[in-house]
Design a protein around this motif. Structure first.
Motif, PDB file in Angstrom:
ATOM      1  N   CYS B  56       0.853  -1.198   0.000  1.00 16.66           N
ATOM      2  CA  CYS B  56       0.000   0.000   0.000  1.00 16.66           C
ATOM      3  C   CYS B  56       0.885   1.244   0.000  1.00 16.66           C
ATOM      4  CB  CYS B  56      -0.897  -0.003   1.232  1.00 16.66           C
ATOM      5  SG  CYS B  56      -1.778   1.551   1.450  1.00 16.66           S
ATOM      6  N   ARG B  72      -7.764   0.646   7.404  1.00 15.14           N
ATOM      7  CA  ARG B  72      -8.991   1.250   6.881  1.00 15.14           C
ATOM      8  C   ARG B  72     -10.165   0.285   7.041  1.00 15.14           C
ATOM      9  NH1 ARG B  72      -5.052   3.519   2.444  1.00 15.14           N
ATOM     10  NH2 ARG B  72      -4.856   5.632   3.234  1.00 15.14           N
ATOM     11  N   CYS B  97      -6.816   7.331   1.103  1.00 20.98           N
ATOM     12  CA  CYS B  97      -6.667   6.143   0.251  1.00 20.98           C
ATOM     13  C   CYS B  97      -6.679   6.554  -1.212  1.00 20.98           C
ATOM     14  CB  CYS B  97      -7.811   5.166   0.528  1.00 20.98           C
ATOM     15  SG  CYS B  97      -7.877   3.811  -0.645  1.00 20.98           S
ATOM     16  N   LEU B  98      -5.764   5.990  -1.977  1.00 16.94           N
ATOM     17  CA  LEU B  98      -5.647   6.319  -3.399  1.00 16.94           C
ATOM     18  C   LEU B  98      -6.653   5.557  -4.253  1.00 16.94           C
ATOM     19  CD1 LEU B  98      -1.832   5.821  -3.326  1.00 16.94           C
ATOM     20  CD2 LEU B  98      -2.831   7.969  -4.082  1.00 16.94           C
ATOM     21  N   CYS B 100      -6.039   2.783  -5.348  1.00 19.61           N
ATOM     22  CA  CYS B 100      -5.200   2.184  -6.388  1.00 19.61           C
ATOM     23  C   CYS B 100      -5.417   0.676  -6.433  1.00 19.61           C
ATOM     24  CB  CYS B 100      -3.734   2.471  -6.108  1.00 19.61           C
ATOM     25  SG  CYS B 100      -3.114   1.661  -4.621  1.00 19.61           S
ATOM     26  N   ARG B 101      -5.941   0.117  -5.379  1.00 15.17           N
ATOM     27  CA  ARG B 101      -6.306  -1.287  -5.269  1.00 15.17           C
ATOM     28  C   ARG B 101      -5.138  -2.256  -5.346  1.00 15.17           C
ATOM     29  NH1 ARG B 101     -11.694  -1.355  -8.841  1.00 15.17           N
ATOM     30  NH2 ARG B 101     -11.686  -3.543  -8.308  1.00 15.17           N
ATOM     31  N   CYS B 103      -3.821  -3.279  -2.782  1.00 13.78           N
ATOM     32  CA  CYS B 103      -4.124  -4.197  -1.679  1.00 13.78           C
ATOM     33  C   CYS B 103      -5.004  -5.349  -2.156  1.00 13.78           C
ATOM     34  CB  CYS B 103      -4.808  -3.456  -0.547  1.00 13.78           C
ATOM     35  SG  CYS B 103      -6.181  -2.427  -1.066  1.00 13.78           S
TER      36      CYS B 103
HETATM   37  S1  SF4 Z   1      -6.423   1.153  -2.547  1.00 17.96           S
HETATM   38 FE1  SF4 Z   1      -5.442  -0.172  -1.036  1.00 17.96          FE
HETATM   39  S2  SF4 Z   1      -3.276  -0.096  -1.544  1.00 17.96           S
HETATM   40 FE2  SF4 Z   1      -4.221   1.650  -2.607  1.00 17.96          FE
HETATM   41  S3  SF4 Z   1      -4.004   3.341  -1.144  1.00 17.96           S
HETATM   42 FE3  SF4 Z   1      -6.011   2.437  -0.756  1.00 17.96          FE
HETATM   43  S4  SF4 Z   1      -5.635   0.969   0.889  1.00 17.96           S
HETATM   44 FE4  SF4 Z   1      -3.639   1.480   0.001  1.00 17.96          FE
END
Ligand code: SF4
Ligand SMILES: Cc1cc2nc3c(=O)[nH]c(=O)nc-3n(C[C@H](O)[C@H](O)[C@H](O)COP(=O)(O)OP(=O)(O)OC[C@H]3O[C@@H](n4cnc5c(N)ncnc54)[C@H](O)[C@@H]3O)c2cc1C
Ligand code: SF4
Lengths: 487, 439
Positions: B56, B72, B97-98, B100-101, B103
């Motif tokens: 992340c 989160r 949180c971006l 961006c997935r 995770c």
């Molecule tokens: S989507 Fe997941 S990896 Fe990306 S910033 Fe949010 S929690 Fe972090």
């Protein structure tokens, strides 16, 4: 009641306001690790330097706050789970690799360095950091040192304590001490050894001198697939009885194979009852000879197929499935509970049969993925806590599994530590005098009993018990420990 | 404590110290506000193993649980269990949180993080100040939903440029868009089928050359290309920013607009990831069947095969291309090899892998405007990693990333051209044709 507010102000003064958390929701996120028990805390602090940690300890001492060290919070025994008005000291921002000395085969690191980051950083020099817990991408060296972590490759290379030469520790009163030294054998008592695996009950590790291991010249990874668990387990003993100690011997049973395959797409045989993941390394000729021995042992026990990783990519894929297995069990049910008992290899077949029987009797799904070479079991009980009565069945099954292992000459924990979840099992292995002696060691480092209280030793264990039993002056010394400090 | 009836000796390990409890709901009602919220079943999938943490980007930069996927989710769970509220702190954790997935991709228990975060964002929307809500409403519900407003906005940027806040100014590319793509483009020979192009809002306004290159490349490879005029914004930014109902409306209109095509092709990764999820968003057979026909452009070209260009895009010499993996391609759509395979067909192209290439560049939809500090740190990291490859061209298949990377490189004083990968293929075809004409 400790003056938490005053402690917060002093910590903010020393570390900066952004490095201290006191918002209730923020604190909730530090209430547990990867195990099953949740606690609570009063404050969370993020030190960046040794001085910051010293400040944390001094503030905690001034306000009589319990201190709970935390690395990445991947612990599986509740070791980093805080209780009451604890101050949680998180090392995630102390993440620098301070010094790498390939010529001396050692490196100095801060406690928050992640295990895999260290291994990757030294890889270009032809070295690795050998202990490789399956959580290695996330867990910290500080956490590894404090749980004496193991990993698949610890079969041949030894667990964390064989790879840590020295540790720098901030003691509960704020003094900084080095235990051990860069030289391999220090004279006197091995206090370094006491610190390793102490689960944050003696002090906060702020630096570690770790041993670097040269990458082996050749490696071969094999996946052996069996139609019966007992054949798979018997193969493990045969391999080692035949004089070969592979770098790693990991076993996965059917349930795990299916869950891990759905995440990793490693091509695991999802119809197998169990598989062994075996890795041998060393000089090319030795690798050749060892793999032949492994294959022969497997054939003697009716192996179905033997898959040899053709290249690094395939090897990584085979490991990916294994290393994500714990996470992957959530596909079976949302909660898991496990104990990591160790049993003699020769007992693996019987104990595994017993584990399935106990789980079946309690109507709980059990899957097994473990360091078979060391006889280090990880029976994972999967369940949904939201269904009434399930947790109780899981806890009953767990107790019986632990007793089964201990009765077969095993031990409570191979690598995850005792923490909170296993402390009440300690009397199964240790007498009151033993536990009292351990409490004395603890009191020597932490006379006020503020370091990670309630962990490791069962509720009643006190240094006094040891002294009484010995009938010595120590009994008097023990009396000087403040009333009510459970250690 | 676990409940073992009266007089029953609890097993070892069942009695925990005061102040602790076994995880699981405590029997309180959830504190969610009315409307979409993360579901209990989704929340239950996270076992708190922490394996996602190092992947992340926001956890990597901060080292704090609140900026990690596990944290989160734990915060969402605390609200679901009635132990916390949807308050300013909760909003802060979600906002950073971006989406961006990364995770989601690395989580062994298949936690549907994107879906949970979209719903958590719906929850925090009412908390925003009226001004912030107004700006978002203007951007997400007025500007992006209406092409003409967006296009007016683009036309006005040169005039407005001196007045824009500096961060917006550095991001917004200058220059005009040129001709719009034709409503229908026929291939030279018989058509293999009809491909409908999702033109994208940002992509179409600021990166129209990429859309034109897309049409040329598809037609050259035998496809009839249509660009339905009734298409609307795909709704990705709305969905990611707590406006699921607007997103659903947009999705329904697009379902109708793209009805006639064999394939629906998207050249912008952020849009593509979202359009592929219409099935999830709307439910029902039609939406699910639609999602199955959607392809990312590079994925489509790789799947269907393309003509190998007879010549490189830049004379004889090799060109080093740093390929940027957009999170919405790499993570949300699991596209990694396809674009590289297509680029490798181009003579002279040498692909440079960007160190830590799977880390988000910090563009992340509106994130670069809403969370400038975190975004800038990620942008700097990304620019430095790209620069270290010594490439001369960056290939990026998502307009948000393209803006961000271009700005990052400019700030770092680097002169690299940032292109959509299809533009390289298009240039190579053009170079080959020019050579053929010369002869
Ligand atoms: S989507 Fe997941 S990896 Fe990306 S910033 Fe949010 S929690 Fe972090
Ligand atoms: C998926 C998964 C797989 C795992 N596989 C393995 C495995 O193969 N082998 C294995 O051994 N373990 C394994 N574990 C357990 C866990 O990863 C290890 O125990 C690891 O060493 C914990 O490191 P951490 O940084 O997460 O520490 P934490 O969980 O944060 O802490 C662990 C203990 O160490 C103490 N501590 C942490 N840092 C410090 C410090 N700087 N000073 C003093 N005390 C400190 C804490 O108080 C706590 O008692 C696994 C866990 C998961 C979730
Ligand atoms: S999101 Fe997945 S990887 Fe992360 S802690 Fe939860 S279960 Fe583990």
């Amino acid at each position: 009641m400790a003056d938490v507010d005053a402690a917060r102000r002093e910590l903010e003064e020393a570390l900066g306001t952004t490095e201290v958390l006191s918002d209730p929701l923020a604190l909730t996120l530090y209430a547990r690790d990867a195990a099953m028990v949740e606690g609570g805390c009063a404050l969370v602090a993020f030190p960046h330097t040794v001085e910051d940690v010293v400040a944390c300890m001094q503030v905690a001492a001034r306000h009589a706050l319990p201190v709970v060290p935390r690395g990445s919070g991947t612990g599986l025994a509740g070791g980093a789970t805080p209780i009451g008005d604890a101050l949680v000291v998180v090392t995630s921002k102390m993440d620098r690799i301070l010094e790498v000395r390939p010529e001396d085969r050692l490196a100095w690191v801060e406690p928050g360095v992640l295990n895999l980051d260290l291994a990757n950083a030294v890889a270009p020099l032809g070295f690795t950091y050998a202990p490789d817990p399956s959580s290695q991408q996330t867990c910290s060296i500080g956490g590894n040192v404090n749980t004496n972590a193991g990993g698949p490759h610890c079969l041949a290379y030894g667990v964390t304590s064989s790879h840590v030469l020295a540790v720098d520790v901030v003691l509960p009163d704020g003094t900084v001490e080095r235990f051990g030294s860069e030289a391999p054998e220090a004279p006197g008592y091995d206090l370094r050894g006491i610190l390793i695996g102490s689960e944050g009950t003696l002090g906060i590790v702020v630096g570690a001198c770790v041993r670097l291991t040269p990458e082996p010249p050749a490696v071969r990874t094999m996946l052996l697939d069996f139609s019966a668990v007992k054949d798979c387990a018997a193969t493990v003993s045969s391999i080692i009885a035949g004089g070969v100690v592979p770098a790693a011997v990991e076993m996965m049973d059917h349930g795990i194979i299916v869950a891990a395959e759905s995440f990793a797409h490693a091509g695991y045989p999802t119809d197998a009852a169990a598989v062994l993941l075996v890795e041998v390394d060393g000089l090319p000729e030795a690798v050749e000879a060892q793999s032949r021995a492994v294959e022969n042992a497997a054939r003697d026990h009716g192996v179905r197929t033997i898959r040899v990783a053709a290249d690094d990519a395939e090897r990584a894929l085979l490991w990916k499935g294994r290393k994500s297995a714990f996470g992957a069990v959530a596909q079976i049910a949302p909660h898991y509970h496990l104990h990591d008992c160790v049993v003699p290899r020769s007992k693996l077949v019987d104990v595994l049969a017993g584990v399935y029987e106990i789980a079946g009797r309690h109507d709980i799904i059990v899957t097994n993925v473990f360091h078979a070479g060391d006889g280090n079991l990880h029976p994972l009980l999967s369940f949904d806590r939201r269904i009434p009565g399930t947790l109780e069945r899981v806890l009953s099954a767990s107790e019986q599994i632990v007793r089964l292992c201990v009765n077969n000459g095993g031990s409570l924990s191979g690598e995850h530590g005792i923490g909170l979840e296993k402390r009440d099992f300690m009397p199964l292995m240790f007498s009151e005098v033993d536990l009292g002696a351990q409490a004395c060691v603890r009191a020597a480092f932490d006379p006020e009993g503020r370091m990670n209280p309630h962990k490791v030793l069962p509720a009643g264990a006190r240094c006094g018990d040891f002294a009484m039993a010995r009938g010595t002056d120590a009994a008097q010394a023990a009396q000087s420990i403040p009333e009510g400090s459970w250690i | 404590m676990a409940g073992f009836g009266e007089g029953v000796e609890p097993p070892l390990g069942a009695v925990m110290p005061e102040g602790t409890r076994f995880i699981g709901p405590v029997g309180l009602a959830a504190n969610w506000r009315p409307g979409d919220a993360p579901s209990d079943d989704d929340l239950a999938t996270c076992v708190a193993c922490g394996l996602c943490l190092p992947h992340c980007p926001t956890y990597r930069l901060t080292g704090e649980e609140s900026a990690s996927p596990r944290g989160r989710i734990a915060a969402m769970r605390a609200v679901a269990d009635g132990r916390a509220n949807v308050d300013a702190t909760f909003a802060r954790f979600m906002d950073l949180c971006l989406e961006c997935r990364a995770c989601e991709d690395v989580c062994p228990s298949h936690v549907p993080f994107g879906r949970m975060m979209e719903r958590a964002r719906v929850q925090i929307e009412p908390l925003r100040t009226r001004r912030a809500r107004f700006v978002r409403w203007l951007g997400l519900s007025v500007v992006l939903r209406r092409r003409w407003v967006l296009s007016l906005g683009r036309r006005l940027t040169p005039l407005a440029r001196p007045f824009l806040r500096k961060r917006v100014r550095t991001l917004v590319p200058g220059g005009g868009p040129g001709r719009r793509v034709a409503r229908t483009t026929e291939p030279e020979g018989p058509a293999k089928g009809t491909v409908a192009l999702v033109t994208g809002c940002v992509q179409d306004q600021w990166y129209r050359p990429a859309n034109r290159a897309t049409v040329r490349v598809l037609a050259r490879n035998g496809w009839r290309v249509i660009a339905p005029r009734h298409q609307v914004c795909c709704g990705a930014l709305q969905a990611h920013n707590g406006r699921l109902s607007t997103a659903r409306k947009l999705a329904r209109r697009n379902l109708a607009a793209f009805r006639d095509a064999d394939w629906v092709v998207v050249a912008a990764a952020g849009c593509g990831a979202h359009v592929k999820e219409y099935g999830d968003l709307l439910g029902g057979e039609e939406a699910t069947a639609f999602s199955a026909r959607v392809r990312d452009l590079m994925e489509f070209l790789d799947e269907q095969g393309v003509e190998r260009p007879g010549h490189g895009p830049a004379g004889e010499g090799p060109i080093r291309v740093a390929y940027h993996d957009a999170c919405h391609a790499l993570r949300a759509q699991r596209i990694k090899e396809q674009p590289r395979a297509v680029l490798r067909l181009i003579p002279g192209v040498e692909i440079a892998e960007v160190p830590d290439g799977d880390r988000c560049c910090g563009a992340a939809g509106l994130y670069n405007v809403l969370e400038p500090d975190m975004s800038d740190r990620l942008m700097e990291q990304k620019a430095a990693s790209i620069a270290s490859t010594e490439a001369t061209i960056v290939a990026s298949a998502n307009p948000g990333c393209t803006m961000q990377i271009a700005a990052g490189l400019r700030n770092a004083g680097r002169r690299l051209e940032v292109l959509h990968p299809v533009e390289l293929l298009d240039r190579a075809y053009a170079a080959a044709d020019a050579r053929a004409d010369d002869r």
